[in-house]
Scaffold this motif. Structure first.
Motif, mmCIF file in Angstrom:
data_model
loop_
_atom_site.group_PDB
_atom_site.id
_atom_site.type_symbol
_atom_site.label_atom_id
_atom_site.label_comp_id
_atom_site.label_asym_id
_atom_site.label_seq_id
_atom_site.Cartn_x
_atom_site.Cartn_y
_atom_site.Cartn_z
ATOM 1 N N ILE A 16 28.945 9.665 49.983
ATOM 2 C CA ILE A 16 29.186 9.854 51.413
ATOM 3 C C ILE A 16 28.822 8.558 52.116
ATOM 4 O O ILE A 16 27.772 7.959 51.851
ATOM 5 N N ILE A 17 29.692 8.110 53.020
ATOM 6 C CA ILE A 17 29.426 6.883 53.754
ATOM 7 C C ILE A 17 29.548 7.127 55.254
ATOM 8 O O ILE A 17 30.246 8.038 55.704
ATOM 9 N N CYS A 18 28.855 6.304 56.020
ATOM 10 C CA CYS A 18 29.002 6.278 57.472
ATOM 11 C C CYS A 18 28.885 4.827 57.906
ATOM 12 O O CYS A 18 28.515 3.952 57.109
ATOM 13 N N ILE A 19 29.210 4.555 59.156
ATOM 14 C CA ILE A 19 29.125 3.200 59.676
ATOM 15 C C ILE A 19 28.467 3.249 61.045
ATOM 16 O O ILE A 19 28.789 4.108 61.871
ATOM 17 N N LYS A 20 27.515 2.336 61.268
ATOM 18 C CA LYS A 20 26.758 2.304 62.525
ATOM 19 C C LYS A 20 26.661 0.860 62.992
ATOM 20 O O LYS A 20 26.077 0.015 62.313
ATOM 21 N N TRP A 21 27.277 0.587 64.146
ATOM 22 C CA TRP A 21 27.216 -0.765 64.692
ATOM 23 C C TRP A 21 26.859 -0.682 66.175
ATOM 24 O O TRP A 21 27.074 0.353 66.826
ATOM 25 N N GLY A 22 26.306 -1.767 66.700
ATOM 26 C CA GLY A 22 25.986 -1.791 68.117
ATOM 27 C C GLY A 22 24.864 -0.834 68.474
ATOM 28 O O GLY A 22 24.024 -0.476 67.641
ATOM 29 N N THR A 23 24.864 -0.387 69.738
ATOM 30 C CA THR A 23 23.757 0.423 70.251
ATOM 31 C C THR A 23 24.158 1.832 70.675
ATOM 32 O O THR A 23 23.330 2.587 71.174
ATOM 33 N N LYS A 24 25.410 2.196 70.503
ATOM 34 C CA LYS A 24 25.859 3.515 70.964
ATOM 35 C C LYS A 24 25.123 4.644 70.258
ATOM 36 O O LYS A 24 24.732 5.648 70.876
ATOM 37 N N TYR A 25 24.924 4.505 68.946
ATOM 38 C CA TYR A 25 24.241 5.531 68.169
ATOM 39 C C TYR A 25 22.972 4.932 67.564
ATOM 40 O O TYR A 25 23.027 3.908 66.882
ATOM 41 N N THR A 54 18.942 -1.692 60.737
ATOM 42 C CA THR A 54 18.308 -0.673 59.894
ATOM 43 C C THR A 54 17.014 -0.134 60.504
ATOM 44 O O THR A 54 16.333 0.680 59.873
ATOM 45 N N THR A 55 16.707 -0.530 61.722
ATOM 46 C CA THR A 55 15.460 -0.108 62.368
ATOM 47 C C THR A 55 15.354 1.415 62.425
ATOM 48 O O THR A 55 16.272 2.096 62.898
ATOM 49 N N LYS A 80 38.580 3.807 67.330
ATOM 50 C CA LYS A 80 37.362 3.199 66.804
ATOM 51 C C LYS A 80 37.758 2.156 65.749
ATOM 52 O O LYS A 80 37.603 2.368 64.544
ATOM 53 N N TRP A 81 38.291 1.042 66.216
ATOM 54 C CA TRP A 81 38.865 0.052 65.305
ATOM 55 C C TRP A 81 37.863 -0.664 64.406
ATOM 56 O O TRP A 81 38.250 -1.171 63.351
ATOM 57 N N PRO A 82 36.577 -0.736 64.733
ATOM 58 C CA PRO A 82 35.631 -1.302 63.762
ATOM 59 C C PRO A 82 35.580 -0.549 62.439
ATOM 60 O O PRO A 82 35.085 -1.082 61.439
#
Length: 278
Positions: A16-25, A54-55, A80-82
């Motif tokens: 299972i994968i997810c992606i987290k960038w920026g500060t939205k989540y 990774t904080t 969500k193009w990223p």
């Protein structure tokens, strides 16, 4: 608990994968997603979060760097193009089949069938109910083989803004351009919160949104997040009680479309907190 990925062939692991960038989540979204996955899957499994921060991410999550993609992301687009970072030839140290899941979902039943459905090489998207006359997939939850979507990334890299302007949403681009076409998971498995969970007017004022029969994942497209639903808000600016919501019916913009305003109300959703936790 997840397993030591260095000791087992990826072909035998649910990934299972997810992606987290920026500060939205924040990290809490990744942490809660891991908790829901771990409670709704038969081991062995890996849970990998591709992220630039990774904080405070819980130690059970495998954090890997965002896959490289040297393009300027489209502006003024809804998609969500990223997520296009996931379409490359390589995806961290992963190989084989992966199931991507958005950070802001609620998992309410076993994920095992998502790995059993169709053929291993299939690209399988969730059913998108937003355009019923169009066979359209939803990328809030979709399965693919690492490296199988390289051609999509190459097309996107050649003209990111043009692709986004033409297709508007990355899920439409994937649906129409994935090599060999796409399949869709059974409609009931992935439930769109606004379209399948909230009650119709006038029941939305006396009954909280429901979990649809057969749902395994509840997704939250648009500007309604799980935190809003818990509070009984249709979005961040909405009232969280019927009295205040009805008062806003007198506002000029709502008088133009009164039924729309009346429909856009939900009661606090207690079952989200039951599932959405670490």
């Amino acid at each position: 608990m997840p397993i030591d990925s260095s000791t087992v062939d990826n072909k035998n692991i649910k990934q299972i994968i997810c992606i987290k960038w920026g500060t939205k989540y924040g990290a809490d979204y990744a942490n809660k997603l891991y908790g829901m996955v771990s409670r709704n899957i038969t081991p062995p499994f890996r849970f990998v979060c591709f992220t630039d921060d990774t904080t405070d991410v819980r130690p059970e999550i495998e954090c890997q760097e965002l896959p490289p993609l040297d393009v300027t992301m489209p502006t003024n687009t809804l998609g969500k193009w990223p997520k296009s970072r996931l379409w490359g030839e390589k995806l961290g140290d992963l190989t084989g089949t992966v199931l991507f899941v958005d950070l802001d979902v609620i998992i309410v039943d076993s994920l095992d069938p998502f790995f059993e459905y169709g053929e291993p090489d299939d690209v399988i998207l969730s059913y998108n109910p937003s355009n019923p006359l169009e066979r359209l997939g939803q990328t809030s939850c979709f399965r693919f083989q690492v490296g199988s979507l390289v051609s999509l990334q190459e097309k996107f890299k050649a003209d990111p803004q043009g692709i986004a302007d033409k297709y508007r949403f990355e899920q439409r681009f994937v649906t129409r351009n994935a090599p060999g076409g796409v399949k869709l998971f059974p409609k009931a498995w992935v439930a769109h919160f606004r379209r399948k969970c909230r009650q119709p007017f006038p029941l939305n004022y006396i009954k909280e949104p429901k979990i649809p029969k057969g749902a395994r994942i509840v997704i939250f497209p648009g500007d309604l997040y799980p935190t809003h639903a818990i509070e009984g808000r249709y979005n961040k600016n909405a009232a969280n009680n019927a009295k205040d919501h009805l008062k806003r019916l007198a506002e000029p913009k709502n008088l133009k479309r009164p039924l729309r305003h009346l429909r856009h109300f939900i009661l606090p959703v207690g079952w989200i907190e039951k599932y959405w936790k670490e």
